[in-house]
Motif scaffolding. Structure first.
Motif, PDB file in Angstrom:
ATOM      1  N   ASP A 224       0.870  -1.190   0.023  1.00  0.00           N
ATOM      2  CA  ASP A 224       0.034   0.114   0.028  1.00  0.00           C
ATOM      3  C   ASP A 224       0.915   1.172   0.230  1.00  0.00           C
ATOM      4  O   ASP A 224       0.515   2.331  -0.750  1.00  0.00           O
ATOM      5  CB  ASP A 224      -0.878   0.071   1.277  1.00  0.00           C
ATOM      6  N   ARG A 225       2.131   1.333   0.465  1.00  0.00           N
ATOM      7  CA  ARG A 225       2.980   2.424   0.697  1.00  0.00           C
ATOM      8  C   ARG A 225       3.634   2.451  -0.898  1.00  0.00           C
ATOM      9  O   ARG A 225       3.523   3.824  -1.185  1.00  0.00           O
ATOM     10  CB  ARG A 225       4.143   2.167   1.755  1.00  0.00           C
ATOM     11  N   PHE A 226       3.895   1.548  -1.533  1.00  0.00           N
ATOM     12  CA  PHE A 226       4.426   1.650  -2.767  1.00  0.00           C
ATOM     13  C   PHE A 226       3.361   2.368  -3.709  1.00  0.00           C
ATOM     14  O   PHE A 226       3.642   3.448  -4.360  1.00  0.00           O
ATOM     15  CB  PHE A 226       4.764   0.410  -3.274  1.00  0.00           C
ATOM     16  N   MET A 227       2.069   1.815  -3.587  1.00  0.00           N
ATOM     17  CA  MET A 227       0.813   2.465  -4.257  1.00  0.00           C
ATOM     18  C   MET A 227       0.890   4.015  -3.998  1.00  0.00           C
ATOM     19  O   MET A 227       0.527   4.676  -4.829  1.00  0.00           O
ATOM     20  CB  MET A 227      -0.202   1.573  -4.424  1.00  0.00           C
ATOM     21  N   TYR A 228       0.920   4.318  -2.586  1.00  0.00           N
ATOM     22  CA  TYR A 228       0.489   5.493  -2.212  1.00  0.00           C
ATOM     23  C   TYR A 228       1.356   6.506  -2.703  1.00  0.00           C
ATOM     24  O   TYR A 228       1.163   7.624  -3.180  1.00  0.00           O
ATOM     25  CB  TYR A 228       0.463   5.634  -0.710  1.00  0.00           C
TER      26      TYR A 228
END
Length: 492
Positions: A224-228
């Motif tokens: 989720d951090r990569f996508m964010y």
């Protein structure tokens, strides 16, 4: 990312901010009706719709605890209701809302200078635009923040990792990679897969911290951090800088890769992996299943991950569970000197709590609570009462459409390619329809999603197949028993 500002990025379906907000309101009403006011108020009242990118709805919550609880207990219900109200949606992603709600700024710098050590979290000094989870502030004295803004927990070190038969190969590979000089990639990529609570996140955090302690440039991401980070860079028109910084590291570590969704995000992830591997940089990735079984992930990424060293962290055996539980109890006893647990009780708990390490943590905490609240020593009887909710049979296996297709193809002596093809012979049509029926009955996938998984068919084709098999089952006892057997085989 409040509700009024939701969906600042529209997806390819043409969903507008206004229509998405209205759809999210309908999702909330559905959840309230299905679950009741008490459950809805406790767990869903603070869930907000952030944005929609590439058919993925990004939902935000205020705390890491709430995110973990929803993922463990209500993820499928959330996904099904969102897909019912948002046409063209392929999935959802939960993340913790940043303290700073201004997403117009890109994430904090991605790559630290060589040899730089991250300082303990100081909320007042957090760069603008770098999200700070609430729990991070509460645990500032023990948490580190890597260059990507993801929390690294000092407790998840190699020294704290308990090694047993099921994880010794993964541990050895992780140590080797962490100790390798910058520019060296002994196993590239390293792909670790395991179920929930078996230690893969611990290993990945240990790799990242050990490598950074040696001066390597490390980027650690959760999915989720990569996508964010990528979505924020797109919105702020700094995507090129984001990509260049990411490609300048020595070690990329990505956890829970199965949650990376969205065509453009997956493409960028694939390009990043290829660029780093071609430059001799190390990649470490973790997922919840074999790379080839990550159905939602681009085939080229699956191929890349499967082409390196693939290591499974298996289920915890009883001896390893006893070690882990003993370690947890020792830590609690250090803080509570009067808390003592007899070895017989430890052996009992390790035997009956046979799921994962997180349940063992829960068991240790329950034993402490019963001992401190009652003021009595922990006996076998009190232990049994304390952990009753943790002593359970394993949840039914989560059925995947790919598994259904393979089993049905084998049963009817056709190939999976036949089932996905345009062939309309009776020998292929019947198993194809049975597979579609089972996909609808045993998975939470929508009709359009099932159609896409069956060679890009329309949802009306799937609906026709489901209704036809339902009618045939009601009229044909032999077929009924045959399909029932297939269901049991898939759920075992």
């Amino acid at each position: 990312m409040v509700a009024e500002q939701a969906c600042v990025v529209a997806d390819e379906t043409g969903t507008t901010p206004a229509s998405a907000t209205e759809a999210w309101d309908r999702v909330r009403r559905r959840l309230r009706a299905e679950l009741g006011e008490d459950v809805f108020s406790s767990w869903f009242a603070r869930v907000e719709l952030g944005s929609i990118v590439d058919g993925v709805a990004y939902l935000t919550v205020p705390t890491r605890f709430l995110k973990s609880w929803l993922e463990a207990h209500y993820a499928e219900r959330l996904r099904v209701n969102c897909m019912a109200e948002l046409p063209g949606l392929n999935g959802i992603m939960l993340s913790v809302r940043p303290v700073s709600r201004d997403l117009s700024q890109p994430p904090a710098e991605i790559v630290p200078l060589r040899g730089r050590q991250a300082a303990p979290v100081a909320p007042a000094a957090e760069p603008k635009g770098a999200p700070v989870p609430v729990a991070q502030v509460e645990a500032a004295e023990r948490d580190l923040v890597d260059a990507c803004g993801t929390v690294l927990d000092r407790r998840m070190s190699f020294q704290a990792f308990i090694v047993g038969k099921s994880n010794q190969l993964a541990f050895a590979a992780a140590e080797r990679i962490a100790a390798a000089p910058a520019g060296s990639s002994p196993y590239n990529p390293l792909y670790i897969h395991a179920g929930v609570g078996l230690g893969k996140t611990h290993l990945l955090q240990a790799i990242a911290q050990e490598a950074r302690s040696q001066g390597k440039r490390v980027a650690y991401f959760t999915a989720d951090r990569f996508m964010y980070g990528f979505v924020a860079a797109l919105k702020s028109q700094t995507a090129l800088a984001f990509k260049e910084k990411l490609r300048g590291i020595d070690l990329l570590v990505v956890d829970d890769v199965q949650f990376i969704q969205g065509k453009s995000i997956q493409q960028e992830f694939g390009h990043t992996i290829n660029a780093l591997i071609d430059a001799g940089k190390q990649i470490v990735v973790a997922g919840d299943r074999m790379a080839n079984d990550l159905e939602a992930l681009d085939e080229r990424i699956r191929s890349r991950l499967g082409g390196g060293l693939v290591v499974e962290v298996g289920d915890l055996d009883e001896a390893l569970r006893a070690k882990i539980l003993g370690n947890r109890l020792e830590a609690l006893q250090a803080a509570h000197p009067n808390f003592q647990v007899h070895p017989d009780v430890v052996a009992y708990v390790a035997r009956v709590v046979a799921t994962n390490g997180r349940d063992l943590d829960g068991a240790a905490n329950r034993l402490l609570a019963h001992a401190t609240l009652s003021g009595q020593p922990v006996s076998l009887e009190t232990a049994e009462a304390a952990i009753r909710d943790l002593v359970r049979t394993r949840e039914p296996r989560r059925v995947k459409i790919e598994d259904i297709q393979k089993l049905v193809a084998t049963r009817y002596n056709v190939s999976r390619a036949d089932i996905l093809s345009e062939r309309r012979t009776a020998a292929v049509v019947k198993p194809r329809q049975i597979a579609m029926y089972l996909a609808k009955a045993l998975t939470p996938r929508s009709l359009p999603e099932i159609g896409r998984r069956f060679g890009g068919r329309d949802h009306t084709t799937v609906l026709h197949a489901v209704r036809k098999i339902e009618k045939a089952i009601a009229e044909d006892r032999t077929l009924h028993d045959e399909v029932d057997l297939l269901k049991r085989m898939l759920q075992e």
